[in-house]
Write an enzyme that holds these catalytic residues in place. Structure first.
Site, PDB file in Angstrom:
ATOM      1  CE  LYS A 197      -2.326  -0.811   3.878  1.00  0.00           C
ATOM      2  NZ  LYS A 197      -1.882  -2.153   4.322  1.00  0.00           N
ATOM      3  NE  ARG A 220      -4.494  -1.174   9.468  1.00  0.00           N
ATOM      4  CZ  ARG A 220      -3.402  -0.579   8.963  1.00  0.00           C
ATOM      5  NH1 ARG A 220      -3.425   0.687   8.638  1.00  0.00           N
ATOM      6  NH2 ARG A 220      -2.293  -1.255   8.785  1.00  0.00           N
ATOM      7  NE  ARG A 233       6.142  -0.490  10.100  1.00  0.00           N
ATOM      8  CZ  ARG A 233       4.999  -0.371   9.450  1.00  0.00           C
ATOM      9  NH1 ARG A 233       4.937   0.288   8.310  1.00  0.00           N
ATOM     10  NH2 ARG A 233       3.904  -0.910   9.924  1.00  0.00           N
TER      11      ARG A 233
HETATM   12  P1  AMP Z   1       0.590   0.803   8.774  1.00  0.00           P
HETATM   13  O1  AMP Z   1       1.769   1.701   8.649  1.00  0.00           O
HETATM   14  O2  AMP Z   1      -0.557   1.248   7.876  1.00  0.00           O
HETATM   15  O3  AMP Z   1       0.929  -0.648   8.553  1.00  0.00           O
HETATM   16  O4  AMP Z   1       0.051   0.925  10.261  1.00  0.00           O
HETATM   17  C1  AMP Z   1       0.841   0.540  11.366  1.00  0.00           C
HETATM   18  C2  AMP Z   1      -0.027   0.334  12.592  1.00  0.00           C
HETATM   19  O5  AMP Z   1      -0.684   1.564  12.917  1.00  0.00           O
HETATM   20  C3  AMP Z   1      -1.153  -0.670  12.419  1.00  0.00           C
HETATM   21  O6  AMP Z   1      -0.737  -1.997  12.640  1.00  0.00           O
HETATM   22  C4  AMP Z   1      -2.146  -0.184  13.466  1.00  0.00           C
HETATM   23  O7  AMP Z   1      -1.756  -0.572  14.775  1.00  0.00           O
HETATM   24  C5  AMP Z   1      -2.007   1.328  13.383  1.00  0.00           C
HETATM   25  N1  AMP Z   1      -2.968   1.879  12.402  1.00  0.00           N
HETATM   26  C6  AMP Z   1      -2.695   2.479  11.218  1.00  0.00           C
HETATM   27  N2  AMP Z   1      -3.816   2.842  10.583  1.00  0.00           N
HETATM   28  C7  AMP Z   1      -4.838   2.472  11.393  1.00  0.00           C
HETATM   29  C8  AMP Z   1      -6.249   2.551  11.295  1.00  0.00           C
HETATM   30  N3  AMP Z   1      -6.847   3.083  10.223  1.00  0.00           N
HETATM   31  N4  AMP Z   1      -6.978   2.056  12.331  1.00  0.00           N
HETATM   32  C9  AMP Z   1      -6.403   1.520  13.422  1.00  0.00           C
HETATM   33  N5  AMP Z   1      -5.087   1.393  13.564  1.00  0.00           N
HETATM   34  C10 AMP Z   1      -4.291   1.864  12.563  1.00  0.00           C
END
Ligand code: AMP
Length: 190
Positions: free
Chosen positions: A14, A89, A134
């Site tokens: 993404k 999400r 990360r």
């Molecule tokens: P990402 O960088 O999109 O993989 O997001 C990393 C982490 O941030 C995820 O595993 C969630 O814990 C949190 N996170 C990001 N976007 C959301 C969302 N829309 N709703 C809830 N948690 C989120």
């Protein structure tokens, strides 16, 4: 106005595709994961909440995410199209996004789902764990995030399918080829 949701499991690409889409289609890139990481870095109240969930591989509560997103969107020019990366999400977030878009006088144009098999996701996430710093990229949280994705995030697909805004995209192969497939869909919406 073009407003795109890029959707897919953790590790589906993404972030990579969002950057390419934002550049080519002149969209503001909003990654809720990045908003969380920035809030954590700045040690804000929301950052402290977000960290406690992210480190466990769980979703940050809808309310916290929506507050951060609202604050970000307020700063954008009103005529700016957006690519949402990692949001919505949950079905509750998908519902909230309708209202948020309404307030901005616009709506979601399409949801692009990057389809990638689970084995490939694991391989990619473990590789990313080696190269990026990360805190949520380790075996235990990766497994948890994929579980959470299946339980809480997958139902979002049905939400958009019913609205006829759902487009699956084959998310494996060359980055440029995947972007080509995405561009074809987005060009057809213009
Ligand atoms: P990402 O960088 O999109 O993989 O997001 C990393 C982490 O941030 C995820 O595993 C969630 O814990 C949190 N996170 C990001 N976007 C959301 C969302 N829309 N709703 C809830 N948690 C989120």
């Amino acid at each position: 106005m073009l407003n795109v949701v890029i959707f897919g499991a953790p590790g589906s690409g993404k972030g990579t595709q969002s950057k390419l889409i934002a550049e080519k289609f002149n969209l503001a890139h909003v990654s809720t994961g990045e908003l969380c990481r920035r809030a954590i870095h700045n040690n804000t109240h929301e950052g402290v909440i977000a960290k406690s969930y992210i480190d466990k591989g769980e979703l940050v509560p809808d309310e916290t995410i929506i507050d951060m997103l609202d604050a970000f969107l307020e700063k954008l020019p009103i005529d700016q199209g957006i690519i949402f990366d990692g949001f919505p999400r949950t079905v509750a977030q998908a519902e909230a996004l309708i209202e948020i878009m309404k307030e901005h006088g616009t709506k979601v144009s399409v949801l692009l789902n990057l389809e990638v098999e689970k084995d490939e996701l694991m391989t990619r996430l473990l590789k990313r764990a080696e190269t990026e710093d990360r805190s949520d990229d380790n075996m235990e949280t990766i497994k948890k995030r994929l579980e959470v994705y299946e339980e809480q995030t997958l139902p979002v697909i049905e939400f958009y399918r019913k609205k006829r805004l759902y487009k699956p995209i084959k998310g494996v192969g060359d980055i440029d080829d995947i972007f080509g497939r995405i561009s074809e869909v987005l060009n057809s919406l213009k």
